[in-house]
Enzyme design. Structure first.
Site, mmCIF file in Angstrom:
data_model
loop_
_atom_site.group_PDB
_atom_site.id
_atom_site.type_symbol
_atom_site.label_atom_id
_atom_site.label_comp_id
_atom_site.label_asym_id
_atom_site.label_seq_id
_atom_site.Cartn_x
_atom_site.Cartn_y
_atom_site.Cartn_z
ATOM 1 N NE ARG A 4 -0.763 -12.894 -5.195
ATOM 2 C CZ ARG A 4 -1.020 -11.711 -4.628
ATOM 3 N NH1 ARG A 4 -0.465 -11.413 -3.461
ATOM 4 N NH2 ARG A 4 -1.814 -10.832 -5.208
ATOM 5 C CG ASP A 60 1.517 -5.152 -1.558
ATOM 6 O OD1 ASP A 60 0.739 -4.205 -1.819
ATOM 7 O OD2 ASP A 60 1.098 -6.229 -1.085
#
Length: 593
Positions: free
Chosen positions: A216, A492
């Site tokens: 990613r 996050d």
């Protein structure tokens, strides 16, 4: 003092605080900055000279790369070879203009929505609506994508190694939401991927025998400050993608294990088209078959939800389906429509979940479109952290994921490896490798369904939670960490985005607390920030305060958070704001020593 002067004074105070913190005391800032920024060690200087000489030998004179952080000279030399740097530079030159135009199109579209007061709607593209096309078949190791581990920053070596030893289908090898893109973290993370791919970790099996690396790269809003091409900093995703492909693609292909990607924060089909062109160019340059690269697009933006079929169409030869989450997607409503009073998002802890109509409609549409086109549709990440086999956490996680499986998803993610047995039991409800053959015909999702705001108000507890999550995320980033644990959940950039977005929106619209009717004002938020900082410093909870440096860093984080949630114009991405901010960049230098 005028209001503008007050804000400037506050901003200067933030800078003063971080300079004192970086120096240890007020008198040696310049000397310390010179040491960190302008005076690399002889070892650091040597690897840069070797790279510069190698680039000159192959005729590359328009690229600048910063020295490595201390202790990462070997990793730097392994990754940033002259040939690799040239490849990233060529990739950047090829797509710089298209990336710039793409980002300007984002701005144009947002301004158009603001000026005209319009709302997004579905397009009418005959090519896309043609019932005959399907995405290309996926390779053997991607047929079953039932369980991935999420938010695994490869810069966290212990967590990355733990993930590689787990019995899961894939690992979201994350340079985005769960990762902080310091120079040290980028090099460390990229090198750890390199080591995993080439079997350089002792005791770890061949890459074909471990979970698939779902790489990613950073999203388009992020810049790599440490490499310049033609006098411009390199887009973060091109830096990550370019190095990963240059070093790892052929080995992954030979092992039938990649290269496979998650793509973050796309806002429309035009952006998928750019990625597809990047894939085609890269495969040609590396002499690997077209269609080798496969990518799953994370639908994290309300505008993208109106173009999901178009996104699949643009990537049809490289598609690995679509993924639906919750918090980045919900935050995008504030990003795009947050100034409108009819788009106030209520307390996320009490009133926002995947059962609410706008999110359930979004997930149903992802599943319907993907399966109709022969693609995987995957659900979001269970962020829960197991605490002493907490029965409540197990039950809540299982219940949420069972609902997704019954809705038709082909898989989902968990963060905590201790939840793998829970997830595995849930996934027994899937017959076979996936549910792609399950076509949902009786679901009809219109624009109004995707845009319907849930009812509900704001609680004081929810406001306090958002303040804490936002501050602690910034504090983590100032330490070079991309995520942290708070109240038995991983936090996050996605949860930080929704937290700060809601606080900004509630202040902007003077929302009231359902507890007592109090207006959510800047003054109230300032008081809650102060209370949280005072409590944390006094108690060492939820984060330990082991030194005066820890306390000062937390105060700096709180000042940045207050600045972000009281801006006149909504900062589009918190991570962009931090990554371009003088305070964060100075901390990068500090933690790169």
């Amino acid at each position: 003092m005028a209001m503008a002067d007050v804000r400037m004074h506050e901003r200067l105070q933030v800078i003063r605080n971080h300079l004192i913190l970086c120096s240890g005391h007020g008198g040696t800032v310049r000397r310390r900055e010179e040491q960190v920024i302008f005076a690399p060690s002889s070892v650091q200087a040597d690897v840069v000279k070797v790279l510069q000489a190698g680039l000159a030998n192959i005729g590359v004179t328009d690229v600048e790369v910063e020295p490595p952080p201390r202790g990462l000279e070997k990793e730097y030399a392994t990754l940033l070879t002259p040939a690799a740097v040239k490849f990233v530079a060529d990739l950047t030159k090829q797509f710089n203009n298209k990336v710039d135009l793409m980002l300007k199109e984002r701005i144009r579209r947002k301004v158009e929505l603001d000026i005209n007061g319009h709302l997004p709607n579905f397009s009418n593209n005959p090519k896309v609506q043609d019932e005959s096309w399907r995405v290309a078949p996926v390779p053997r190791r991607l047929v079953c994508r039932q369980l991935d581990l999420g938010d695994v920053s490869p810069a966290n070596t212990d967590k990355f190694l733990e993930a590689l030893k787990c019995d899961v289908n894939g690992i979201q090898t994350d340079f985005d939401d769960g990762h902080c893109p310091t120079w040290r973290a980028q090099l460390c993370g990229l090198h750890n991927v390199y080591k995993a791919v080439f079997g350089l970790f002792p005791g770890l099996g061949d890459i074909s025998q471990v979970p698939v690396l779902m790489l990613r790269p950073r999203a388009w809003n992020m810049i790599e400050h440490n490499m310049m091409v033609d006098g411009k900093e390199v887009p973060g995703p091109l830096f990550d993608f370019g190095l990963l492909m240059f070093h790892c693609a052929k080995r992954l292909l030979a092992a039938e294990s990649g290269p496979y990607f998650y793509l973050s924060k796309l806002e429309g089909a035009n952006e998928a088209r750019v990625w597809n062109e990047i894939f085609c160019w890269t495969q040609e340059k590396l002499n690997i078959p077209q269609g080798t690269i496969k990518a799953c697009v994370l639908i994290e933006n309300i505008l993208a939800s109106f173009e999901m079929e178009e996104i699949l169409y643009e990537l049809r030869n490289h598609s690995l389906g679509l993924n639906c989450g919750i918090w980045d997607y919900s935050a995008s409503f504030v990003n795009k429509f947050g100034h409108r009073s009819d788009f106030i998002l209520p307390d996320r802890n009490k009133y926002v979940n995947m059962q609410r109509h706008f999110l359930r409609s979004y997930m149903n549409l992802v599943i319907q479109i993907c399966h109709r086109r022969g693609a995987h549709a995957t659900g979001g990440m269970a962020a829960n952290i197991m605490v002493s086999r907490d029965i409540g956490i197990i039950a809540n996680t299982a219940q949420a994921k069972v609902r997704e499986v019954f809705a038709g998803v082909d898989g989902f993610m968990v963060y905590d490896v201790r939840l793998i047995p829970v997830a595995t039991k849930v996934l027994q409800h899937i017959v076979g490798d996936n549910q792609i053959d399950r076509i949902i015909e009786d679901v009809h999702v219109g624009a109004g369904d995707l845009l319907e705001m849930p009812s509900g108000g704001v609680t004081l507890a929810g406001l306090k939670h958002n303040v804490a999550v936002g501050i602690l995320f910034i504090d983590a980033w100032l330490q070079g960490k991309g995520h942290y644990i708070y109240k038995a959940a991983v936090e996050d950039s996605a949860t930080a985005e929704i937290s700060r977005s809601q606080v900004w929106q509630w202040i902007r619209h003077r929302a009231t607390l359902e507890d007592n009717g109090e207006v959510i004002s800047r003054g109230l938020v300032q008081q809650l920030i102060k209370d949280f900082i005072d409590s944390t410093i006094t108690s060492g909870d939820p984060v330990p305060m082991k030194s005066d440096e820890d306390k000062e860093r937390l105060r700096v984080a709180s000042e940045i958070f207050e600045e972000v949630v009281t801006k006149r114009e909504f900062p589009e991405f918190l991570t962009t704001y931090l990554n371009l901010d003088h305070t964060f960049l100075s901390y990068q230098n500090k933690y790169s020593e």
